[in-house]
Design a protein around this motif. Structure first.
Motif, PDB file in Angstrom:
ATOM      1  N   GLN A  78       0.848  -1.190   0.000  1.00 53.66           N
ATOM      2  CA  GLN A  78       0.000   0.000   0.000  1.00 53.66           C
ATOM      3  C   GLN A  78       0.882   1.238   0.000  1.00 53.66           C
ATOM      4  O   GLN A  78       1.671   1.458   0.915  1.00 53.66           O
ATOM      5  CB  GLN A  78      -0.920   0.007   1.228  1.00 53.66           C
ATOM      6  CG  GLN A  78      -1.892  -1.166   1.282  1.00 53.66           C
ATOM      7  CD  GLN A  78      -2.840  -1.195   0.105  1.00 53.66           C
ATOM      8  OE1 GLN A  78      -3.260  -0.158  -0.410  1.00 53.66           O
ATOM      9  NE2 GLN A  78      -3.181  -2.396  -0.341  1.00 53.66           N
ATOM     10  N   LEU A  79       0.753   2.052  -1.039  1.00 56.11           N
ATOM     11  CA  LEU A  79       1.606   3.231  -1.183  1.00 56.11           C
ATOM     12  C   LEU A  79       1.013   4.488  -0.571  1.00 56.11           C
ATOM     13  O   LEU A  79       1.722   5.472  -0.384  1.00 56.11           O
ATOM     14  CB  LEU A  79       1.881   3.492  -2.673  1.00 56.11           C
ATOM     15  CG  LEU A  79       2.656   2.406  -3.423  1.00 56.11           C
ATOM     16  CD1 LEU A  79       2.769   2.768  -4.897  1.00 56.11           C
ATOM     17  CD2 LEU A  79       4.042   2.219  -2.816  1.00 56.11           C
ATOM     18  N   LEU A  98       0.766  -1.426  -9.871  1.00 56.37           N
ATOM     19  CA  LEU A  98       0.609  -0.453 -10.957  1.00 56.37           C
ATOM     20  C   LEU A  98      -0.651   0.382 -10.796  1.00 56.37           C
ATOM     21  O   LEU A  98      -0.659   1.577 -11.107  1.00 56.37           O
ATOM     22  CB  LEU A  98       0.586  -1.188 -12.298  1.00 56.37           C
ATOM     23  CG  LEU A  98       1.891  -1.900 -12.689  1.00 56.37           C
ATOM     24  CD1 LEU A  98       1.684  -2.750 -13.919  1.00 56.37           C
ATOM     25  CD2 LEU A  98       3.004  -0.887 -12.914  1.00 56.37           C
ATOM     26  N   LYS A  99      -1.720  -0.257 -10.319  1.00 61.95           N
ATOM     27  CA  LYS A  99      -2.978   0.485 -10.166  1.00 61.95           C
ATOM     28  C   LYS A  99      -2.872   1.582  -9.112  1.00 61.95           C
ATOM     29  O   LYS A  99      -3.686   2.517  -9.109  1.00 61.95           O
ATOM     30  CB  LYS A  99      -4.107  -0.481  -9.795  1.00 61.95           C
ATOM     31  CG  LYS A  99      -4.625  -1.285 -10.981  1.00 61.95           C
ATOM     32  CD  LYS A  99      -5.812  -2.144 -10.582  1.00 61.95           C
ATOM     33  CE  LYS A  99      -6.404  -2.855 -11.783  1.00 61.95           C
ATOM     34  NZ  LYS A  99      -7.560  -3.702 -11.405  1.00 61.95           N
ATOM     35  N   GLN A 100      -1.882   1.486  -8.221  1.00 64.93           N
ATOM     36  CA  GLN A 100      -1.722   2.507  -7.179  1.00 64.93           C
ATOM     37  C   GLN A 100      -0.965   3.743  -7.662  1.00 64.93           C
ATOM     38  O   GLN A 100      -0.913   4.751  -6.955  1.00 64.93           O
ATOM     39  CB  GLN A 100      -0.987   1.915  -5.977  1.00 64.93           C
ATOM     40  CG  GLN A 100      -1.799   0.884  -5.223  1.00 64.93           C
ATOM     41  CD  GLN A 100      -1.099   0.499  -3.946  1.00 64.93           C
ATOM     42  OE1 GLN A 100      -1.123   1.221  -2.941  1.00 64.93           O
ATOM     43  NE2 GLN A 100      -0.443  -0.644  -3.973  1.00 64.93           N
ATOM     44  N   ILE A 101      -0.374   3.656  -8.841  1.00 67.32           N
ATOM     45  CA  ILE A 101       0.343   4.817  -9.363  1.00 67.32           C
ATOM     46  C   ILE A 101      -0.684   5.783  -9.925  1.00 67.32           C
ATOM     47  O   ILE A 101      -0.958   5.837 -11.130  1.00 67.32           O
ATOM     48  CB  ILE A 101       1.386   4.405 -10.419  1.00 67.32           C
ATOM     49  CG1 ILE A 101       2.301   3.323  -9.862  1.00 67.32           C
ATOM     50  CG2 ILE A 101       2.215   5.619 -10.845  1.00 67.32           C
ATOM     51  CD1 ILE A 101       3.306   2.795 -10.847  1.00 67.32           C
ATOM     52  N   GLN A 102      -1.292   6.516  -9.007  1.00 66.22           N
ATOM     53  CA  GLN A 102      -2.354   7.462  -9.322  1.00 66.22           C
ATOM     54  C   GLN A 102      -1.990   8.829  -8.749  1.00 66.22           C
ATOM     55  O   GLN A 102      -1.312   8.912  -7.718  1.00 66.22           O
ATOM     56  CB  GLN A 102      -3.683   6.997  -8.720  1.00 66.22           C
ATOM     57  CG  GLN A 102      -4.165   5.643  -9.201  1.00 66.22           C
ATOM     58  CD  GLN A 102      -4.626   5.681 -10.650  1.00 66.22           C
ATOM     59  OE1 GLN A 102      -4.997   6.733 -11.169  1.00 66.22           O
ATOM     60  NE2 GLN A 102      -4.593   4.523 -11.309  1.00 66.22           N
ATOM     61  N   PRO A 103      -2.424   9.909  -9.379  1.00 65.66           N
ATOM     62  CA  PRO A 103      -2.086  11.255  -8.886  1.00 65.66           C
ATOM     63  C   PRO A 103      -2.528  11.513  -7.452  1.00 65.66           C
ATOM     64  O   PRO A 103      -1.858  12.240  -6.721  1.00 65.66           O
ATOM     65  CB  PRO A 103      -2.815  12.174  -9.872  1.00 65.66           C
ATOM     66  CG  PRO A 103      -2.981  11.349 -11.101  1.00 65.66           C
ATOM     67  CD  PRO A 103      -3.178   9.943 -10.642  1.00 65.66           C
ATOM     68  N   LEU A 112      10.141   7.663 -11.508  1.00 61.04           N
ATOM     69  CA  LEU A 112       9.374   6.423 -11.609  1.00 61.04           C
ATOM     70  C   LEU A 112      10.125   5.446 -12.492  1.00 61.04           C
ATOM     71  O   LEU A 112      10.499   5.779 -13.624  1.00 61.04           O
ATOM     72  CB  LEU A 112       7.984   6.683 -12.188  1.00 61.04           C
ATOM     73  CG  LEU A 112       7.132   5.443 -12.487  1.00 61.04           C
ATOM     74  CD1 LEU A 112       6.803   4.697 -11.197  1.00 61.04           C
ATOM     75  CD2 LEU A 112       5.854   5.838 -13.214  1.00 61.04           C
ATOM     76  N   SER A 113      10.362   4.230 -11.991  1.00 57.81           N
ATOM     77  CA  SER A 113      11.053   3.211 -12.765  1.00 57.81           C
ATOM     78  C   SER A 113      10.299   1.895 -12.692  1.00 57.81           C
ATOM     79  O   SER A 113      10.049   1.365 -11.608  1.00 57.81           O
ATOM     80  CB  SER A 113      12.492   3.016 -12.250  1.00 57.81           C
ATOM     81  OG  SER A 113      13.149   2.002 -12.976  1.00 57.81           O
ATOM     82  N   ILE A 114       9.910   1.371 -13.865  1.00 59.62           N
ATOM     83  CA  ILE A 114       9.248   0.069 -13.974  1.00 59.62           C
ATOM     84  C   ILE A 114      10.019  -0.717 -15.023  1.00 59.62           C
ATOM     85  O   ILE A 114       9.633  -0.779 -16.193  1.00 59.62           O
ATOM     86  CB  ILE A 114       7.768   0.216 -14.382  1.00 59.62           C
ATOM     87  CG1 ILE A 114       7.051   1.224 -13.491  1.00 59.62           C
ATOM     88  CG2 ILE A 114       7.051  -1.133 -14.307  1.00 59.62           C
ATOM     89  CD1 ILE A 114       5.644   1.550 -13.928  1.00 59.62           C
ATOM     90  N   PRO A 115      11.154  -1.323 -14.663  1.00 58.74           N
ATOM     91  CA  PRO A 115      12.031  -1.935 -15.667  1.00 58.74           C
ATOM     92  C   PRO A 115      11.514  -3.209 -16.295  1.00 58.74           C
ATOM     93  O   PRO A 115      12.022  -3.636 -17.321  1.00 58.74           O
ATOM     94  CB  PRO A 115      13.320  -2.192 -14.882  1.00 58.74           C
ATOM     95  CG  PRO A 115      12.872  -2.302 -13.465  1.00 58.74           C
ATOM     96  CD  PRO A 115      11.715  -1.380 -13.316  1.00 58.74           C
ATOM     97  N   GLN A 129      -1.747   8.739 -18.362  1.00 58.52           N
ATOM     98  CA  GLN A 129      -1.619   9.709 -17.270  1.00 58.52           C
ATOM     99  C   GLN A 129      -0.248  10.386 -17.282  1.00 58.52           C
ATOM    100  O   GLN A 129      -0.144  11.593 -17.075  1.00 58.52           O
ATOM    101  CB  GLN A 129      -1.852   9.026 -15.927  1.00 58.52           C
ATOM    102  CG  GLN A 129      -3.251   8.474 -15.742  1.00 58.52           C
ATOM    103  CD  GLN A 129      -3.520   8.067 -14.316  1.00 58.52           C
ATOM    104  OE1 GLN A 129      -3.979   8.850 -13.493  1.00 58.52           O
ATOM    105  NE2 GLN A 129      -3.205   6.828 -14.005  1.00 58.52           N
ATOM    106  N   LEU A 130       0.789   9.588 -17.556  1.00 55.61           N
ATOM    107  CA  LEU A 130       2.140  10.147 -17.575  1.00 55.61           C
ATOM    108  C   LEU A 130       2.285  11.212 -18.654  1.00 55.61           C
ATOM    109  O   LEU A 130       2.970  12.222 -18.458  1.00 55.61           O
ATOM    110  CB  LEU A 130       3.170   9.034 -17.808  1.00 55.61           C
ATOM    111  CG  LEU A 130       3.316   7.973 -16.723  1.00 55.61           C
ATOM    112  CD1 LEU A 130       4.341   6.936 -17.149  1.00 55.61           C
ATOM    113  CD2 LEU A 130       3.728   8.597 -15.397  1.00 55.61           C
ATOM    114  N   PHE A 131       1.666  10.976 -19.806  1.00 58.42           N
ATOM    115  CA  PHE A 131       1.832  11.887 -20.934  1.00 58.42           C
ATOM    116  C   PHE A 131       0.689  12.889 -21.047  1.00 58.42           C
ATOM    117  O   PHE A 131       0.478  13.482 -22.099  1.00 58.42           O
ATOM    118  CB  PHE A 131       1.979  11.090 -22.228  1.00 58.42           C
ATOM    119  CG  PHE A 131       3.194  10.210 -22.241  1.00 58.42           C
ATOM    120  CD1 PHE A 131       4.465  10.769 -22.204  1.00 58.42           C
ATOM    121  CD2 PHE A 131       3.082   8.830 -22.249  1.00 58.42           C
ATOM    122  CE1 PHE A 131       5.592   9.969 -22.193  1.00 58.42           C
ATOM    123  CE2 PHE A 131       4.204   8.021 -22.247  1.00 58.42           C
ATOM    124  CZ  PHE A 131       5.455   8.587 -22.211  1.00 58.42           C
TER     125      PHE A 131
END
Length: 312
Positions: A78-79, A98-103, A112-115, A129-131
């Motif tokens: 939980q972020l 990934l679903k928690q990466i929200q504004p 942010l790094s998702i390799p 959202q990023l773009f």
């Protein structure tokens, strides 16, 4: 005369804390006395690595002081408790992560790094959202797989300055340049051999500030990307690193020389296929610009030549 740890000045104790893992900080120094507690509470931008557990005593204790989180576990994390999180690295990410990466969950995200590649509706939504400037503080993103959205709905993300990604479509590059008007570093790896399709996207009509451009072709692809059509819109590039195929190495170098007057670093691993009736004049190419001095013909036979720099 012996000296106790508590006798050390605040500056030295803080220095010791800066070299201490966050879990050891919580277990070894917390609640020894009020002074040490206050010094620990003064620390900012703590780094937390979650490898086996969903949370630790340290993650609970210092949740508001943690600025960097590295996730190395498939367990749900939980972020939303890390309200000052600015750096997030998902070495092993699940759909839940990934679903928690929200504004509204990580509004202050800078890095942010998702390799690891994820091809799903979740990553497509994240890219949109990023773009579209949903993370106005974001400066660096390594988001791996990004494809062209079904509807060209991206707006602009003026904060993005460095971007690493993979994509099945080279047509993503014009979209990125349009969406990221302040992008300085772009590193893209193709996962397919699709060539430019001008009917999908248009090149931006701007003098883009991009300085570093690293392009890697799909490893087994023999298709010729007409990448030179991008050059007029990124004239400020100073570093190029190309791994690709071309029909004429000489013509490509000439186009690079004419397009990038400020170029001072050039690395390559370029296959010329089918190779020209005459091999490139490497002596003339090397002498034309300092950044070409390491170019060499590593391998050649009747059907193709391989040109590389010493760094490759």
């Amino acid at each position: 005369m012996s000296t106790r740890f508590e006798d050390l000045p605040n500056e030295l104790i803080l220095k010791i804390y800066s070299y201490t893992r966050i879990d050891d900080l919580a277990l070894a120094f917390w609640n020894l006395n009020q002074r040490l507690n206050d010094l620990i509470r003064s620390l900012k931008h703590l780094s937390l690595i979650l490898a086996t557990k969903t949370e630790t005593f340290a993650s609970q204790l210092f949740s508001q002081q943690i600025g960097r989180v590295v996730i190395l576990t498939l367990k749900d994390i939980q972020l939303n408790s890390f309200i000052n999180l600015s750096s997030l690295i998902l070495n092993i990410a699940t759909e839940h992560h990934l679903k928690q990466i929200q504004p509204d969950v990580v509004p202050n995200l800078v890095y942010l790094s998702i390799p690891i590649a994820f091809e799903s509706h979740v990553t497509r939504h994240l890219a949109s959202q990023l773009f579209s400037n949903r993370f106005p503080a974001l400066r660096y993103a390594d988001v791996n797989i990004v494809d062209i959205p079904p509807i060209l709905s991206w707006s602009q993300s003026p904060s993005l300055q460095s971007l690493h990604l993979s994509s099945p479509s080279i047509n993503i590059i014009p979209l990125i340049l349009q969406s990221c008007p302040q992008l300085i570093h772009l590193q893209i790896r193709m996962t397919n051999q699709q060539d430019f399709d001008s009917s999908l996207t248009e090149l931006p009509r701007t003098n883009h500030p991009l300085k570093n451009f690293i392009f890697t072709q799909y490893p087994t692809s023999k298709s010729i990307f007409h990448i030179a059509s991008l050059f007029p819109v990124i004239p400020n590039v100073r570093r190029l690193d190309f791994h690709l195929c071309t029909s004429s190495f000489t013509n490509l170098i000439q186009s690079i020389s004419e397009s990038f007057l400020q170029l001072n670093c050039f690395d390559c691993q370029i296959i010329e296929y089918p190779n020209q009736s005459q091999y490139a004049d490497l002596r003339r190419i090397r002498s034309s610009r300092a950044c070409y001095s390491n170019i060499q013909c590593t391998y050649q036979e009747k059907s193709f030549c391989l040109y590389t720099t010493k760094h490759h």
